[in-house]
Design a protein around this motif. Structure first.
Motif, PDB file in Angstrom:
ATOM      1  N   GLY A  98      -2.013  11.089 -18.683  1.00 54.64           N
ATOM      2  CA  GLY A  98      -2.705  11.209 -19.791  1.00 54.64           C
ATOM      3  C   GLY A  98      -4.150  11.929 -19.356  1.00 54.64           C
ATOM      4  O   GLY A  98      -4.608  13.137 -19.873  1.00 54.64           O
ATOM      5  N   GLY A  99      -4.748  11.227 -18.404  1.00 52.74           N
ATOM      6  CA  GLY A  99      -6.077  11.821 -18.182  1.00 52.74           C
ATOM      7  C   GLY A  99      -6.212  13.142 -17.141  1.00 52.74           C
ATOM      8  O   GLY A  99      -6.968  14.016 -17.582  1.00 52.74           O
ATOM      9  N   VAL A 100      -5.049  13.321 -16.301  1.00 51.05           N
ATOM     10  CA  VAL A 100      -4.973  14.571 -15.646  1.00 51.05           C
ATOM     11  C   VAL A 100      -4.661  15.708 -16.795  1.00 51.05           C
ATOM     12  O   VAL A 100      -5.186  16.845 -16.636  1.00 51.05           O
ATOM     13  CB  VAL A 100      -3.874  14.403 -14.793  1.00 51.05           C
ATOM     14  CG1 VAL A 100      -3.653  15.887 -13.900  1.00 51.05           C
ATOM     15  CG2 VAL A 100      -4.147  13.520 -13.563  1.00 51.05           C
ATOM     16  N   PHE A 101      -3.681  15.517 -17.818  1.00 54.45           N
ATOM     17  CA  PHE A 101      -3.149  16.537 -18.710  1.00 54.45           C
ATOM     18  C   PHE A 101      -4.582  16.855 -19.475  1.00 54.45           C
ATOM     19  O   PHE A 101      -4.872  18.179 -19.581  1.00 54.45           O
ATOM     20  CB  PHE A 101      -2.153  16.080 -19.798  1.00 54.45           C
ATOM     21  CG  PHE A 101      -1.011  15.632 -19.175  1.00 54.45           C
ATOM     22  CD1 PHE A 101      -0.517  16.310 -17.975  1.00 54.45           C
ATOM     23  CD2 PHE A 101      -0.056  14.277 -19.915  1.00 54.45           C
ATOM     24  CE1 PHE A 101       0.781  15.849 -17.608  1.00 54.45           C
ATOM     25  CE2 PHE A 101       1.077  14.231 -19.453  1.00 54.45           C
ATOM     26  CZ  PHE A 101       1.507  14.891 -17.962  1.00 54.45           C
ATOM     27  N   ALA A 102      -5.488  16.023 -19.915  1.00 54.86           N
ATOM     28  CA  ALA A 102      -6.779  16.165 -20.636  1.00 54.86           C
ATOM     29  C   ALA A 102      -7.670  16.990 -19.822  1.00 54.86           C
ATOM     30  O   ALA A 102      -8.282  17.998 -20.277  1.00 54.86           O
ATOM     31  CB  ALA A 102      -7.297  15.073 -20.950  1.00 54.86           C
ATOM     32  N   LEU A 103      -7.695  16.689 -18.311  1.00 58.94           N
ATOM     33  CA  LEU A 103      -8.702  17.243 -17.437  1.00 58.94           C
ATOM     34  C   LEU A 103      -8.301  18.582 -17.317  1.00 58.94           C
ATOM     35  O   LEU A 103      -9.030  19.825 -17.127  1.00 58.94           O
ATOM     36  CB  LEU A 103      -8.590  16.711 -16.188  1.00 58.94           C
ATOM     37  CG  LEU A 103      -9.575  17.090 -14.995  1.00 58.94           C
ATOM     38  CD1 LEU A 103     -11.211  17.274 -15.500  1.00 58.94           C
ATOM     39  CD2 LEU A 103      -9.406  16.197 -13.817  1.00 58.94           C
ATOM     40  N   GLY A 104      -6.969  19.093 -17.097  1.00 61.54           N
ATOM     41  CA  GLY A 104      -6.286  20.194 -17.137  1.00 61.54           C
ATOM     42  C   GLY A 104      -6.766  21.286 -18.182  1.00 61.54           C
ATOM     43  O   GLY A 104      -6.748  22.168 -18.091  1.00 61.54           O
TER      44      GLY A 104
END
Length: 744
Positions: free
Chosen positions: A542-548
């Protein structure tokens, strides 16, 4: 007037230098702080693991005593001796806040220490951390190790050891806080070198700027590694002390009976078993008056005890109060336990360095181009216009590939959690490519109608929306929606960038313009997979999705502000219906071309199938099932992308000089088969078992993916040249032939 003009020129120079310095400070700062963040996350996990191993060693002795009682078919609630043993254990380690025994329903039976500390909730299976059968649980306040208690038939309860989590977190933060100031200073130093020394650096043949960046990155990496070694050394010392104290407690009970050590049978076997249960231990010894009476290495018995500088050593005095002899239990841990964990992180730092180097090189080129061409962007043409578009495509590719190291696993786990068949994972992955292909033709029409900048911006916003959709509750629908948006967005972006390059590049720079797409795709793939595989460990999917999504949105803002607008067309003959009619005619001609169908069937389709079905989808799943971590998967995919870049750059020049595309494509197909064979061999029992088998398996996977990447490098560029030379290209044009090939 002359003085005023000189001042304006000087002001412009200073402004350009400041902007260059600011841009490079951001690039260097991003690299250094990303390195620091990854190092901090690795250090926190490993330092936590030292504490967990310490708790496991301490709890294992009490667990064995309780289970020995339970195996006599006696009830857990009637066990006698817990309080005395627990109090001795807590007295030997002040970090232990509480020990408790819970029944099978989680209700406490015995407690020692802080009785207000409850049993933390169980962790879902896919996120669970286990150590020798025990389960690690934690929240913002506590870290617990839950060890099972079983009789001869079933599990009847749990032994729970609790320590404070903030103390562990604070130890890591204290060690790494000075490195944040170091990263800031190194960023400012690099920015100053770029801002004030660019003119001198540009005149040098030696690439001093790149050397400076690499040196500063290595200095930062060295500081991070040094901090990790110091932190892990403390963890190893704590573990050695806990292991020695745990064994010392048992020996104190035995020595209290005033038995002659020579009459104790099997004590050497007990020491060997203790070492087997705690594999980090280097040696266990019983030392009497400075001489070794019992040792896990029989060759050492009878020798004087001497400390070894290459080990962490801890000794516990177990001498009875009235004994004339001094008796000690000694436990050693090799230094390799520290350096082994640090070396495991070295490849992560190397991967991050490669990704950062791509990013820094991109922005160094951009800053250099803007410095030579002037500040105005609205009338950008030629070299400057091409430089402006590089970050758009590169960052977009980086964002898309951030999620590739863990996307197949995430899709499969989300489907399983929602009650859907895991076989649908392949369909979800395929949806991206399906909508990517279906969008290519409408995207060309949209570029003609609205201009390339607007289409690029919409594509980036759809890419961001696709990543945000993956955060929505549910399982199948968010996955389908997210990958659909991503496929459409990436197709719009590709056509928008391609159209922009064709519009602004001079004829003699068309090849350089095409290289932007090649470099952007492969470089973004390498950087994205390196960064994504490291960030997912700390941030989670989830954190990587949001960062991307944030990165894609910021890139869309950059495109909207910086990229010059291209005027769209509204002529009827350039409408969507005309484009579809033209495509239908070209596809009809293509489907009648035996040579094109042969090229697609024997080379093009198998190559794409290997990329999407094996490299992107099956390989991450295979490596996950084999126990590889996310960063290992990302780095394996990096090997593929790097091999593609190396082979493509070499073979492109060869094909341009000598032609013979059929031979090159044939070699590429053959080599691809060899690479797939190596990957398949890595998943067989032919490699044996044990630690060497693991090394061989990783080696075979790396060789296989390297060979497949090289094979695809032999195919990707020559196949376009081959299609453009077919008879079909003379009938419908080279552009139509290659477009039909790409669509099919």
């Amino acid at each position: 007037m002359g003085t005023g003009s000189a001042m304006r020129v000087r002001g412009s120079v200073l402004r350009n230098r400041f902007l260059d310095a600011l841009a490079m400070a951001l690039v260097a700062g991003l690299s250094f702080f990303l390195l620091l963040y990854v190092g901090y996350g690795e250090a926190q996990r490993n330092f936590e693991r030292f504490h967990v191993d310490k708790l496991a060693a301490q709890g294992r002795m009490l667990q064995a005593a309780i289970e020995s009682y339970l195996r006599r078919d006696l009830p857990l609630s009637q066990y006698v001796g817990f309080r005395a043993r627990a109090e001795r254990l807590r007295a030997s380690d002040e970090q232990i806040l509480a020990l408790a025994v819970h029944d099978a329903g989680g209700k406490p039976i015995f407690t020692s220490g802080d009785t207000e500390i409850a049993l933390l909730p169980a962790v879902p299976e896919r996120g669970r951390i286990t150590v020798d059968g025990g389960e690690v649980r934690k929240d913002r306040r506590y870290l617990q190790l839950v060890l099972p208690l079983a009789n001869r038939y079933e599990r009847v309860g749990s032994l729970v050891l609790t320590v404070g989590w903030p103390a562990i977190e604070r130890a890591v933060s204290t060690q790494f806080l000075p490195l944040a100031y170091l990263a800031l200073c190194l960023s400012v130093l690099f920015a100053a070198a770029v801002g004030f020394g660019r003119d001198w650096l540009a005149r040098q043949r030696v690439p001093w700027l790149q050397i400076l960046y690499a040196s500063l990155f290595l200095a930062m990496a060295g500081a991070v590694v040094t901090s990790m070694v110091q932190l892990y050394s403390r963890g190893a010392q704590l573990e050695a002390k806990a292991l020695a104290d745990s064994l010392g407690q048992r020996m104190t009970e035995i020595m209290g009976f005033h038995l002659d050590l020579r009459q104790l049978q099997g004590l050497d076997r007990a020491f060997g078993e203790y070492r087997r249960l705690n594999p980090d231990i280097g040696a266990v010894a019983l030392v009497v008056d400075g001489r070794i009476a019992i040792h896990t290495d029989p060759f050492m018995v009878g020798r004087p005890w001497s400390s070894d500088a290459s080990t962490y050593e801890y000794r516990v005095d177990v001498t009875p109060s009235d004994s004339p002899q001094r008796v000690e239990v000694a436990v050693t841990l090799p230094e390799d336990i520290v350096y082994g964990r640090v070396l495991h992180n070295a490849k992560n730092f190397l991967a991050l360095f490669v990704a950062s180097a791509f990013l820094a090189n991109l922005f160094l080129q951009l800053a250099g181009t803007l410095h030579r061409a002037g500040p105005a962007a609205s009338d950008a043409t030629g070299e400057k216009a091409l430089a402006l578009i590089k970050p758009v495509f590169y960052v977009a590719m980086c964002v898309e590939h951030l999620i590739y190291p863990f996307l197949p696993q995430h899709v499969r786990s989300e489907l399983a959690a929602g009650g859907f068949s895991e076989s649908l994972a392949g369909l979800v992955i395929t949806i991206y490519y399906l909508f990517f292909a279906l969008t290519l033709v409408p995207a060309g029409y949209l570029v003609q109608r609205f201009g390339s900048r607007r289409v690029m911006t919409i594509g980036l916003l759809l890419t961001a929306s696709g990543l945000l959709a993956l955060l929505l509750p549910g399982s199948l629908l968010p996955l389908v929606l997210g990958r659909t948006c991503a496929g459409i967005g990436q197709a719009l972006l590709l056509i928008g960038v391609q159209s922009y390059i064709l519009a602004v590049a001079a004829p003699e720079r068309r090849t350089q313009g095409a290289a932007i797409i090649v470099f952007g795709f492969q470089g973004g793939m390498i950087a994205g997979m390196a960064i994504g595989s490291l960030l997912v460990v700390n941030l989670g999917p989830g954190g990587v999705f949001a960062l991307g999504a944030v990165a894609a949105a910021l890139t869309a803002l950059y495109a909207r502000i910086v990229i010059p607008a291209q005027t769209g067309k509204s002529r009827e003959e350039d409408g969507l219906s005309a484009a579809l009619e033209r495509l239908a005619w070209e596809l009809g001609q293509a489907l009648r071309s035996r040579s094109l169908l042969a090229t697609m069937g024997f080379v093009g389709i198998p190559a794409k199938a290997v990329l999407t079905g094996v490299v992107v989808f099956a390989l991450p799943l295979l490596m996950t099932e084999q126990g590889y971590r996310h960063e290992d998967i990302g780095q394996m995919l990096m090997i593929y992308a790097g091999s593609v870049i190396a082979a493509s750059s070499a073979v492109a020049r060869l094909v341009d000089r000598r032609g013979r595309t059929v031979l090159v494509l044939g070699i590429g197909g053959l080599v691809s088969g060899l690479g797939l064979s190596a990957i398949a061999l890595a998943d067989t029992a032919l490699l044996g078992h044990g630690s060497y088998a693991g090394i061989l398996q990783t080696t075979m996977l790396a060789i296989g993916i390297l060979v497949v990447g090289g094979a695809h490098g032999l195919i990707n560029a020559p196949i376009v040249t081959h299609v453009a030379d077919l008879d079909l290209a003379r009938r419908i044009g080279a552009g139509g032939a290659t477009a039909a090939y790409r669509f099919l």
